[in-house]
Enzyme design. Structure first.
Site, PDB file in Angstrom:
ATOM      1  N   CYS A  44      37.631 109.823   2.337  1.00  0.00           N
ATOM      2  CA  CYS A  44      38.227 108.512   2.632  1.00  0.00           C
ATOM      3  C   CYS A  44      37.959 107.503   1.509  1.00  0.00           C
ATOM      4  CB  CYS A  44      37.744 108.033   3.991  1.00  0.00           C
ATOM      5  SG  CYS A  44      38.823 106.784   4.674  1.00  0.00           S
ATOM      6  N   HIS A  53      37.943 112.351   8.280  1.00  0.00           N
ATOM      7  CA  HIS A  53      36.516 112.413   8.613  1.00  0.00           C
ATOM      8  C   HIS A  53      36.286 113.511   9.655  1.00  0.00           C
ATOM      9  CE1 HIS A  53      35.422 108.559   6.761  1.00  0.00           C
ATOM     10  NE2 HIS A  53      36.551 108.071   7.250  1.00  0.00           N
TER      11      HIS A  53
END
Ligand SMILES: NC(=O)CC[C@H](N)C(=O)O
Length: 523
Positions: free
Chosen positions: A359, A468
């Protein structure tokens, strides 16, 4: 975090509410709430967790497309429920030392300076936040027979009492009983409990129905005179003394915990060991991504912090360096450069090491990060590390979704599930790139077509993704570790470990708490 998909029978065995407050941060509130949730859920009680206001950078994506504190997501799992925004209606995510993003009912509302939500100018915010908190709480009361509520920090912060919504301010409006937990391991437990009680108003004091002493190690008979004194002095019962639980592996919300010492890993041949370093920048987010790596017996896992970073100019022993998520990507990137970590990272790559970006870490590996509207920091544009052909623009609309699909690496594939939580939108600056993740479904199953995500560099040294929780899926984790050079086929199933640990915690509470008195308090 995976979602157990079964519902509990509704049992009216116990109904009401209980709020757990602590004498300090990290007294054990979240863990006690998670354990009570599991214990009552196991007994067939229709129970849900609740935390009016949380301040944390480690959030989880909910089934209704919002975000809540990680601890409430864990407590939801303890209740065998999918995480929902009502479990934590107000979440403050600090993006600097004085400012935080305000998330109400799972959605980012605005970024405020701390004095706007804590100080004398906070009336407006508090009225809005309390309305959101009570809306969620009333909904939970209608849906569940028992709500176990977690306070925040300590209720005795007298400077923050005016208009408080996180501790006694909430308890008074919701009219719920409170128990206070204190950590004996740090010492001063009697002073903490008596002092906390003394700083409450008479009606708040009356609301406190008992104490729990946490993290006790040693001979309980030596503690007994202190307990007798405390009960006589305060006229309130000590509901139990909980033992220090070594090796309790539950998603930590704030604390970064290094790998437990694993005597086995030192004896393994180097092909069956992997050294993994995770870079800790000031606004690191979603560090629970790494729990399955921390617990893997073939991984030497370490966080690199500003303090722990030795004066050496390279990180010689690392096989893999991970750039985690970040709440303030441009500031964290500047921090990395200040530390010289960008140079060390490039040296590591020159020596043939692997790099993983997740991310915010993925965004930093790109060419440019543009924040024209000042979403995370002062508006502006920062040059990325230039290691991957992407540019990123931070936008007002935040992607919050649970995803599943397939990961393809080195001609093999594995299923994965995980979640996305980011404002940044990245575009490829080259067309001939390998995108290893195909996202085939979001949690609401509304995504009709496959979306590609992430990138593997042409030299196979860098893997990056927006997703994630990728390591939570044993098959995907194993494939990534194999790509990184680990020959071992050992897999860690973090969901199974989490279940075992929640049950272990519930067993401990059942054995050490006076459950009859506690149930009396609740009802
Ligand atoms: N979870 C993250 O790392 C988020 C990265 C970045 N702050 C964004 O919102 O895009």
């Amino acid at each position: 975090m995976s979602l157990p998909h079964f519902t509990l029978p509704t049992a009216d065995l116990l109904s009401g509410a209980l709020m757990v407050q602590g004498t300090t941060s990290d007294a054990g509130k979240s863990t006690l709430v998670a354990g009570l949730c599991r214990l009552f859920a196991r007994q067939g009680v229709n129970v849900a967790p609740f935390k009016p206001q949380n301040m944390a950078l480690n959030s989880a994506v909910t089934i209704d497309g919002g975000e809540i504190g990680r601890a409430q997501a864990l407590q939801a799992i303890a209740c065998q429920l999918p995480p929902h925004t009502d479990f934590n209606p107000v979440l403050l995510k600090p993006s600097s030392d004085t400012g935080a993003q305000v998330i109400i009912h799972g959605k980012a509302l605005t970024t405020l300076e701390a004095k706007a939500f804590f100080g004398p100018e906070s009336r407006g915010y508090k009225t809005l936040a309390l309305a959101a908190v009570m809306q969620s709480y009333r909904r939970l009361q209608q849906q569940y027979s028992l709500v176990v509520i977690e306070g925040a920090g300590s209720p005795a912060e007298i400077n923050l009492r005016d208009g408080d919504i996180a501790n006694m301010g909430f308890a008074e409006v919701a009219d719920c009983p409170v128990i206070i937990i204190a950590d004996i391991d740090k010492g001063g437990v009697f002073a903490h409990l008596v002092g906390t009680l003394a700083l409450l108003s008479p009606s708040e004091q009356a609301r406190v129905k008992g104490f729990v002493i946490n993290r006790f190690r040693g001979d309980i008979s030596l503690l007994q005179p202190g307990i007798d004194w405390l009960e006589a002095y305060t006229q309130k019962p000590v509901l139990g003394v909980l033992p220090y639980l070594h090796d309790l592996h539950l998603d930590a919300e704030d604390a970064l915990i290094d790998s437990p010492q694993n005597p086995l890993s030192a004896t393994l041949p180097t092909t069956q060991r992997l050294s993994v370093l995770v870079l800790v920048y000031p606004r690191i987010s979603n560090h629970t991504d790494f729990d399955p790596l921390r617990l893997h017996p073939h991984i030497d896992f370490h966080y690199v912090t500003m303090q722990s970073d030795a004066s050496s100019t390279v990180w010689p022993n690392a096989d893999v360096i991970i750039l985690p998520g970040s709440k303030n990507v441009r500031a964290d990137l500047a921090f990395m450069r200040q530390q010289g970590w960008d140079i060390k990272l490039k040296t590591h790559l020159r020596y043939g090491g692997k790099v993983i970006g997740i991310c915010g870490g993925y965004q930093m590996l790109g060419e440019l990060i543009d924040d024209p509207l000042g979403i995370e920091d002062i508006a502006g544009c920062s040059k990325g590390l230039g290691l991957l052909p992407i540019t990123t623009v931070l936008t007002v609309s935040k992607t919050l979704t649970q995803v599943r699909g397939h990961l393809r690496l080195q001609h093999q594939q594995a299923e994965f599930s995980g979640y996305e939580i980011h404002c940044g939108e990245s575009s490829l600056t080259q067309s001939d790139v390998t995108q290893p993740l195909s996202i085939e479904q979001d949690a609401q199953q509304t995504m009709p077509i496959t979306k590609l995500d992430g990138m593997v560099s042409n030299d196979q040294q860098i893997l990056a993704t927006y997703v994630h929780g990728l390591f939570d899926h044993p098959a995907a984790c194993q494939l990534i570790l194999q790509w990184a050079g680990l020959a071992s086929h050992h897999a860690i199933d973090i969901n199974q470990i989490r279940e075992q640990q929640l049950n272990r915690l519930a067993d401990v509470l059942e054995a050490h708490l006076d459950m009859n008195t506690l149930k009396g308090i609740i009802s």
